[in-house]
Design a protein around this motif. Structure first.
Motif, PDB file in Angstrom:
ATOM      1  N   LEU A   1      39.743  39.606  37.995  1.00 53.22           N
ATOM      2  CA  LEU A   1      38.944  38.386  37.903  1.00 53.22           C
ATOM      3  C   LEU A   1      37.442  38.647  37.943  1.00 53.22           C
ATOM      4  CD1 LEU A   1      40.988  36.091  40.325  1.00 53.22           C
ATOM      5  CD2 LEU A   1      41.181  36.248  37.837  1.00 53.22           C
ATOM      6  N   LEU A   2      37.022  39.871  38.223  1.00 47.43           N
ATOM      7  CA  LEU A   2      35.604  40.162  38.417  1.00 47.43           C
ATOM      8  C   LEU A   2      34.797  40.356  37.136  1.00 47.43           C
ATOM      9  CD1 LEU A   2      35.699  42.621  41.458  1.00 47.43           C
ATOM     10  CD2 LEU A   2      35.385  40.144  41.459  1.00 47.43           C
ATOM     11  N   PRO A   3      35.343  40.896  36.029  1.00 50.61           N
ATOM     12  CA  PRO A   3      34.480  41.210  34.879  1.00 50.61           C
ATOM     13  C   PRO A   3      33.699  40.024  34.341  1.00 50.61           C
ATOM     14  CG  PRO A   3      36.579  42.333  34.644  1.00 50.61           C
ATOM     15  CD  PRO A   3      36.715  41.425  35.828  1.00 50.61           C
ATOM     16  N   ARG A   4      34.300  38.846  34.278  1.00 48.13           N
ATOM     17  CA  ARG A   4      33.560  37.703  33.735  1.00 48.13           C
ATOM     18  C   ARG A   4      32.459  37.264  34.694  1.00 48.13           C
ATOM     19  NH1 ARG A   4      36.978  32.762  31.546  1.00 48.13           N
ATOM     20  NH2 ARG A   4      37.711  34.469  30.229  1.00 48.13           N
TER      21      ARG A   4
ATOM     22  N   GLY B   1      35.329  28.888  34.341  1.00 45.03           N
ATOM     23  CA  GLY B   1      34.966  30.013  33.488  1.00 45.03           C
ATOM     24  C   GLY B   1      34.244  31.137  34.188  1.00 45.03           C
ATOM     25  N   TRP B   2      34.204  31.136  35.530  1.00 44.77           N
ATOM     26  CA  TRP B   2      33.521  32.195  36.252  1.00 44.77           C
ATOM     27  C   TRP B   2      34.416  33.382  36.547  1.00 44.77           C
ATOM     28  CZ3 TRP B   2      28.580  33.244  37.572  1.00 44.77           C
ATOM     29  CH2 TRP B   2      27.629  32.240  37.357  1.00 44.77           C
ATOM     30  N   LEU B   3      35.700  33.187  36.579  1.00 38.96           N
ATOM     31  CA  LEU B   3      36.621  34.259  36.929  1.00 38.96           C
ATOM     32  C   LEU B   3      37.524  34.571  35.752  1.00 38.96           C
ATOM     33  CD1 LEU B   3      37.666  33.132  40.523  1.00 38.96           C
ATOM     34  CD2 LEU B   3      35.865  34.740  39.873  1.00 38.96           C
ATOM     35  N   GLY B   4      37.832  35.837  35.602  1.00 38.20           N
ATOM     36  CA  GLY B   4      38.729  36.260  34.535  1.00 38.20           C
ATOM     37  C   GLY B   4      38.213  37.494  33.836  1.00 38.20           C
ATOM     38  N   PRO B   5      38.967  38.018  32.900  1.00 36.79           N
ATOM     39  CA  PRO B   5      38.521  39.199  32.146  1.00 36.79           C
ATOM     40  C   PRO B   5      37.408  38.843  31.176  1.00 36.79           C
ATOM     41  CG  PRO B   5      40.607  38.399  31.282  1.00 36.79           C
ATOM     42  CD  PRO B   5      40.327  37.580  32.506  1.00 36.79           C
TER      43      PRO B   5
ATOM     44  N   GLU C   1      39.849  43.897  20.717  1.00 38.67           N
ATOM     45  CA  GLU C   1      40.518  43.063  21.720  1.00 38.67           C
ATOM     46  C   GLU C   1      39.663  41.886  22.143  1.00 38.67           C
ATOM     47  OE1 GLU C   1      39.877  46.279  22.208  1.00 38.67           O
ATOM     48  OE2 GLU C   1      41.799  47.231  21.737  1.00 38.67           O
ATOM     49  N   GLY C   2      38.447  41.759  21.613  1.00 35.82           N
ATOM     50  CA  GLY C   2      37.575  40.652  21.963  1.00 35.82           C
ATOM     51  C   GLY C   2      36.773  40.881  23.227  1.00 35.82           C
ATOM     52  N   ARG C   3      36.668  42.109  23.712  1.00 39.04           N
ATOM     53  CA  ARG C   3      35.925  42.377  24.943  1.00 39.04           C
ATOM     54  C   ARG C   3      34.433  42.421  24.628  1.00 39.04           C
ATOM     55  NH1 ARG C   3      39.275  43.713  29.011  1.00 39.04           N
ATOM     56  NH2 ARG C   3      41.377  44.418  28.464  1.00 39.04           N
ATOM     57  N   TYR C   4      33.646  41.749  25.468  1.00 37.97           N
ATOM     58  CA  TYR C   4      32.211  41.702  25.273  1.00 37.97           C
ATOM     59  C   TYR C   4      31.452  42.287  26.469  1.00 37.97           C
ATOM     60  CZ  TYR C   4      33.295  37.395  27.828  1.00 37.97           C
ATOM     61  OH  TYR C   4      33.794  36.481  28.730  1.00 37.97           O
ATOM     62  N   ALA C   5      32.143  42.816  27.466  1.00 37.26           N
ATOM     63  CA  ALA C   5      31.505  43.447  28.628  1.00 37.26           C
ATOM     64  C   ALA C   5      32.503  44.406  29.253  1.00 37.26           C
ATOM     65  CB  ALA C   5      31.059  42.393  29.646  1.00 37.26           C
ATOM     66  N   PRO C   6      32.007  45.459  29.923  1.00 36.29           N
ATOM     67  CA  PRO C   6      32.930  46.395  30.580  1.00 36.29           C
ATOM     68  C   PRO C   6      33.757  45.689  31.647  1.00 36.29           C
ATOM     69  CG  PRO C   6      30.716  47.308  30.452  1.00 36.29           C
ATOM     70  CD  PRO C   6      30.603  45.875  30.058  1.00 36.29           C
ATOM     71  N   GLY C   7      35.006  46.090  31.774  1.00 33.18           N
ATOM     72  CA  GLY C   7      35.853  45.448  32.756  1.00 33.18           C
ATOM     73  C   GLY C   7      37.082  46.240  33.139  1.00 33.18           C
TER      74      GLY C   7
END
Length: 372
Positions: free
Chosen positions: A19-22, A51-55, A193-199
């Motif tokens: 839940l931390l990356p977002r 929308g604060w928590l999640g991948p 995969e749609g990732r826009y930040a490290p996580g």
């Protein structure tokens, strides 16, 4: 060592770490910037806690990336097929392929009939020469329409008209370069995969910290406090590493939550710490960092001062020795990191480094020492 407790702690660390990356993406902004409520492509963030928590993954961007990849594959296959067709039309290599004038390399020879389809070459058609112009006597004026040659007089028979400019003509001005079209703005880069930040590292780090705390602390009430504070500590370390900033929403929340949770743990049987020591530790360590900030504001951020309040409470729970050890280890880890950067010529003595991760690392080691 309680295996069940360790498994539960690991599961808790993985679940909270996912839940931390977002949250890290939204907190990791400069002070003058607004916290983003959408992915880099503009798609609004949805999910737990508004929308604060999640991948850090956008489903819309993932779908678009897969669509673009599929379209590129189809286009590439079509281009390869077209190239093969053009190669086939350019002419074969049969035994009857002519090598004379009948073998064309363009319109006449590209259809495969005159150059390489296995048929005999066509006989060369007689060329029709243009009628020669009548010869002019020497000194006679050139006929109408004839171009003068550089040496004077009309062009000789059969020669092409001269297109050279006269000797006294001024030089032609240089041609203007073609205008450069404006480049289109680049779309934000996202992974397939749609990732826009490290996580990917956050769940691993959070689970590792939780497992260490559970293995050393055991079945004591303060373990619940450590497991609740660990994800927030990891989030603070990630944000500070990215933008050298510790958000007030996190540091001040920890400064209030850590003493309050430890006070509740002190009321339960089996607690191995002192709530009074936690309160005094928060005052002492926070005051020490405040003094450093007042002496050298450029070398110590005020976010570090606010973080020291919660770390002092956590370390003071186990006594003064743990408080001093955890505080000292934070400075030691930061100094070793800075020295390594200087030796590798990646920084100098004036280069700023994020100090929050080292404060948190030193506090973790101190808590493990105190619980052991």
């Amino acid at each position: 060592m309680d295996a069940t407790l360790i498994v539960v702690a690991a599961a808790w660390g993985v679940a909270t770490g996912l839940l931390l990356p977002r949250a890290a993406y939204r907190f990791a902004v400069e002070p003058e910037e607004d916290r983003p409520d959408a992915c880099p492509a503009g798609h609004r963030l949805t999910g737990p806690a508004r929308g604060w928590l999640g991948p850090a993954r956008c489903p819309v961007c993932a779908t678009a990336a897969r669509s673009d990849t599929g379209a590129a594959d189809i286009t590439g296959a079509a281009d390869v097929t077209g190239t093969a067709d053009v190669t086939g039309e350019a002419g074969g290599t049969g035994p009857a392929q002519g090598t004379g004038t009948a073998q064309g390399t363009g319109t006449a020879g590209g259809a495969g009939s005159a150059g390489g389809a296995g048929t005999a070459p066509r006989p060369e058609a007689p060329s029709r020469a243009a009628p020669a112009a009548p010869r002019q006597p020497p000194g006679a004026p050139p006929p109408p329409g004839a171009e003068p040659v550089p040496g004077g007089g009309p062009a000789p028979d059969g020669a092409a008209p001269s297109t050279a400019p006269p000797a006294d003509a001024p030089p032609a001005p240089p041609a203007d370069p073609p205008p450069i079209p404006p480049s289109a703005p680049r779309a934000p880069r996202v992974s397939p995969e749609g990732r826009y930040a490290p996580g990917r590292a956050a769940p691993v780090v959070t689970a590792t910290v939780c497992v260490l705390l559970a293995a050393v602390t055991g079945r004591h009430p303060e373990l619940a406090v450590w497991l609740l504070l660990a994800p927030v500590a990891v989030l603070l370390a990630v944000v500070d590493r990215r933008v050298h900033r510790l958000p007030d929403e996190l540091t001040l929340t920890l400064a209030v939550a850590a003493p309050a949770l430890l006070g509740a743990a002190a009321l339960l049987p089996g607690a191995r710490g002192s709530w009074t020591g936690a309160l005094l530790g928060a005052v002492v360590l926070g005051g020490f960092y405040l003094l450093l900030f007042l002496v050298n504001p450029q070398g110590m951020g005020f976010g570090d001062v606010k973080l020291a309040l919660s770390l002092g409470a956590v370390l003071g729970w186990y006594g003064w020795a743990v408080l001093f050890a955890g505080g000292f280890l934070g400075f030691l880890l930061g100094a070793l990191y800075g020295l390594g950067l200087v030796l590798l010529r990646r920084a100098n003595r004036r280069t700023g480094i994020p100090f929050g991760p080292f404060m948190l690392g030193g506090a973790l080691i101190g808590v493990l020492l105190g619980a052991a």
